[in-house]
Design an enzyme around this catalytic site. Sequence first.
Site, PDB file in Angstrom:
ATOM      1  N   ARG A   1       0.828  -1.205   0.000  1.00  0.00           N
ATOM      2  CA  ARG A   1       0.000   0.000   0.000  1.00  0.00           C
ATOM      3  C   ARG A   1       0.862   1.255   0.000  1.00  0.00           C
ATOM      4  O   ARG A   1       2.012   1.241   0.414  1.00  0.00           O
ATOM      5  CB  ARG A   1      -0.916   0.013   1.229  1.00  0.00           C
ATOM      6  CG  ARG A   1      -2.014  -1.032   1.190  1.00  0.00           C
ATOM      7  CD  ARG A   1      -2.921  -0.907   2.418  1.00  0.00           C
ATOM      8  NE  ARG A   1      -2.206  -1.232   3.664  1.00  0.00           N
ATOM      9  CZ  ARG A   1      -1.767  -0.340   4.526  1.00  0.00           C
ATOM     10  NH1 ARG A   1      -1.937   0.959   4.293  1.00  0.00           N
ATOM     11  NH2 ARG A   1      -1.135  -0.714   5.627  1.00  0.00           N
TER      12      ARG A   1
ATOM     13  N   LYS B   1      -8.632  -2.289   0.883  1.00  0.00           N
ATOM     14  CA  LYS B   1      -8.604  -1.365   2.007  1.00  0.00           C
ATOM     15  C   LYS B   1      -9.422  -0.111   1.736  1.00  0.00           C
ATOM     16  O   LYS B   1      -9.854   0.566   2.679  1.00  0.00           O
ATOM     17  CB  LYS B   1      -7.158  -1.004   2.355  1.00  0.00           C
ATOM     18  CG  LYS B   1      -6.382  -2.166   2.975  1.00  0.00           C
ATOM     19  CD  LYS B   1      -7.079  -2.725   4.213  1.00  0.00           C
ATOM     20  CE  LYS B   1      -6.257  -3.811   4.897  1.00  0.00           C
ATOM     21  NZ  LYS B   1      -7.002  -4.428   6.037  1.00  0.00           N
TER      22      LYS B   1
ATOM     23  N   HIS C   1     -10.926  -3.532  12.598  1.00  0.00           N
ATOM     24  CA  HIS C   1      -9.852  -4.157  11.823  1.00  0.00           C
ATOM     25  C   HIS C   1      -9.414  -5.386  12.595  1.00  0.00           C
ATOM     26  O   HIS C   1      -8.451  -5.358  13.366  1.00  0.00           O
ATOM     27  CB  HIS C   1      -8.697  -3.173  11.631  1.00  0.00           C
ATOM     28  CG  HIS C   1      -7.616  -3.715  10.748  1.00  0.00           C
ATOM     29  ND1 HIS C   1      -6.280  -3.564  11.025  1.00  0.00           N
ATOM     30  CD2 HIS C   1      -7.677  -4.394   9.584  1.00  0.00           C
ATOM     31  CE1 HIS C   1      -5.559  -4.141  10.071  1.00  0.00           C
ATOM     32  NE2 HIS C   1      -6.387  -4.651   9.192  1.00  0.00           N
TER      33      HIS C   1
ATOM     34  N   SER D   1      -0.648  -6.215   9.832  1.00  0.00           N
ATOM     35  CA  SER D   1       0.014  -7.232   9.005  1.00  0.00           C
ATOM     36  C   SER D   1       1.263  -7.750   9.697  1.00  0.00           C
ATOM     37  O   SER D   1       2.058  -6.977  10.237  1.00  0.00           O
ATOM     38  CB  SER D   1       0.394  -6.632   7.647  1.00  0.00           C
ATOM     39  OG  SER D   1      -0.756  -6.268   6.934  1.00  0.00           O
TER      40      SER D   1
ATOM     41  N   LYS E   1      -2.569 -12.306  12.736  1.00  0.00           N
ATOM     42  CA  LYS E   1      -4.032 -12.209  12.800  1.00  0.00           C
ATOM     43  C   LYS E   1      -4.709 -13.230  11.894  1.00  0.00           C
ATOM     44  O   LYS E   1      -5.620 -13.938  12.319  1.00  0.00           O
ATOM     45  CB  LYS E   1      -4.441 -10.776  12.436  1.00  0.00           C
ATOM     46  CG  LYS E   1      -5.933 -10.515  12.439  1.00  0.00           C
ATOM     47  CD  LYS E   1      -6.205  -9.026  12.513  1.00  0.00           C
ATOM     48  CE  LYS E   1      -5.556  -8.263  11.377  1.00  0.00           C
ATOM     49  NZ  LYS E   1      -6.198  -8.497  10.089  1.00  0.00           N
ATOM     50  N   THR E   2      -4.252 -13.313  10.653  1.00  0.00           N
ATOM     51  CA  THR E   2      -4.843 -14.262   9.711  1.00  0.00           C
ATOM     52  C   THR E   2      -4.512 -15.699  10.108  1.00  0.00           C
ATOM     53  O   THR E   2      -5.372 -16.579  10.131  1.00  0.00           O
ATOM     54  CB  THR E   2      -4.343 -13.986   8.284  1.00  0.00           C
ATOM     55  OG1 THR E   2      -4.752 -12.678   7.894  1.00  0.00           O
ATOM     56  CG2 THR E   2      -4.889 -14.994   7.299  1.00  0.00           C
TER      57      THR E   2
ATOM     58  N   ASP F   1     -10.062 -10.402   8.604  1.00  0.00           N
ATOM     59  CA  ASP F   1      -9.495  -9.054   8.600  1.00  0.00           C
ATOM     60  C   ASP F   1     -10.448  -7.921   8.966  1.00  0.00           C
ATOM     61  O   ASP F   1     -10.031  -6.969   9.605  1.00  0.00           O
ATOM     62  CB  ASP F   1      -8.899  -8.761   7.221  1.00  0.00           C
ATOM     63  CG  ASP F   1      -7.950  -7.583   7.217  1.00  0.00           C
ATOM     64  OD1 ASP F   1      -7.133  -7.466   8.146  1.00  0.00           O
ATOM     65  OD2 ASP F   1      -8.024  -6.761   6.289  1.00  0.00           O
TER      66      ASP F   1
ATOM     67  N   ARG G   1       1.411 -12.309  -1.208  1.00  0.00           N
ATOM     68  CA  ARG G   1       0.050 -12.504  -0.703  1.00  0.00           C
ATOM     69  C   ARG G   1      -0.733 -13.501  -1.540  1.00  0.00           C
ATOM     70  O   ARG G   1      -0.390 -13.777  -2.688  1.00  0.00           O
ATOM     71  CB  ARG G   1      -0.707 -11.170  -0.741  1.00  0.00           C
ATOM     72  CG  ARG G   1      -0.134 -10.094   0.167  1.00  0.00           C
ATOM     73  CD  ARG G   1      -0.865 -10.033   1.452  1.00  0.00           C
ATOM     74  NE  ARG G   1      -0.386  -8.991   2.336  1.00  0.00           N
ATOM     75  CZ  ARG G   1      -0.931  -8.710   3.510  1.00  0.00           C
ATOM     76  NH1 ARG G   1      -1.976  -9.422   3.923  1.00  0.00           N
ATOM     77  NH2 ARG G   1      -0.453  -7.768   4.285  1.00  0.00           N
TER      78      ARG G   1
END
Length: 576
Positions: free
Chosen positions: A102, A245, A264, A282, A286-287, A301, A366
Amino acid sequence: MLRTSRLLATRRLLPLGYSPAACKRLQYSHAARSAEGRPRVHANSQGSLSSWLHHSGLLQRSPALRNAGSALLYQNALRYEPGTAISSTGALIATSGKKTGRSPRDKRVVEEASTVDDVWWGPVNKKLSGESFLANYERAVNYLNTRERLYVFDGYAGWDPKYRIKVRVVCARAYHALFMNNMLIRPTHEELENFGEPDFTIFNAGQCAADPGVEGVGSETSVAISFERKQMVILGTEYAGEMKKGVFTVMHYLMPKAGVLSLHSSCNEGPDGDVSLFFGLSGTGKTTLSADPQRLLIGDDEHVWTKSGVFNIEGGCYAKTIDLSAEKEPEIFNAIRFGSVLENVTYNPHTHVADYSDSSITENTRCAYPIEFIPSAKVPCMGGKPQNIVLLTCDAFGVLPPVAKLTPAQAMYHFISGYTAKIAGTEEGVTEPEATFSACFGQPFLVWHPVKYAQMLAQKMQENNVSVWLVNTGWNGGAYGAGKRISLKYSRAIIDAIHSGELRDAEYSTYGVFDLQIPTAVSNVPAKVLDPSQAWEGTLEEFNGTISKLAHLFQANFKKYADKATPDIIAAGPRL
């Protein structure tokens, strides 16, 4: 006909290499716009994609491909987009060009009368004038009008029909269309037939550079959102995550305005219906940690917490793949098959086996895949009221404990602080981990002031008697470069202990400076690992200096929010 001055303005907006004939093709585009610069959409055009495209200024050479199937998108990507391939497991491998993460410094929000008092203006939400947004919009439309193929994807953001919005994506790359097919909620055939006008539209012309001369833009990359126009325009970046996003940013504005809390976070549900939320940026896990084969995955997410429970905003997952293995993350590994998108991942040219250990393109490799590719996914992606909240952090200093039980005040302090480390490749210009604070564990996507989200979360926690845990998946035994990353198996064991109730009934000791309650024992985790002061392999002086340094960083960061925080929340921070 257009006046000469208007035509010259159009010429200036065209990217390098556009022919004069291109301007002529755009005459309808400009003539169709209203005096305010917005496309005129007539009532009888509802449901007609062709009419909508024309009134948006998009004069496609051939019919736009709407919600095309994965096979057709594969075919077009392989034929027309250099660098694409099919992996040995059937995923589409695509590259995002120069931008592999990003570009938050290039994000802009239009200053508009209806929203100006709502937006948290500053480094996150930088102002852009309506005129500059229109210049970006016209530049994007001009570019899209030169493409041989346009792709449109219509989908939903939000699984709860009461709160979901209709999102339309217009793009020129099959890879982008497939990505959003995975990330948005895919409508049924009947829903698509009756989709009507979108509530929000993304115009992705990422292959075309922005004009740095446009006031408020300043570079060749621009990601701009107008809440009044209900549009997002992308220029100068082909990184697909900007679309994902962008949708979240819109929901992060609309949901609190509707009286519900956008988060988030990832979310899963246990066999007894107990729901857990995982906050973290990131690289914090979390994932990975929410993809638990023993629990149902609601989402990885983005979620919304309502009076009745939680729902996922997205229809898919966007997992990091660096060093991915079937042994460590089997559910994510096996989700990479036909229909999924591997982004910036290298592969063996002879076997097409993906090399997840190769970071030569970026650390931020990703994969985007529909959530139903996870066997344990709960579809529809909705659950009850959360019972546990896990605040994940990746501590590069190596002084925060692997797990700590937080008081309500501490929970608010650490939620507002959002401490972690940026992992290399997640954003442009980040080449190695660095300490950072991201309010609400998602500062780049906040629209309202962080305290608004925090106050809403505090009310939810109080109403539902939620247990809150701080879990560090970063370094142990020393700072980054000296210590080691906490083993994933230890982090999984800690999460299991939270869900089983073991940590609720455990014995705790007080961890100085940060005044945290840390368990004296956790099943399948060495006791030494639980206390950073015991795990530290350097000198005591080095440890004390490091924890003091981090505490000072926390205190300095929280000063930005102290004027709106209550005394008990301020007192919940580290003490020196």
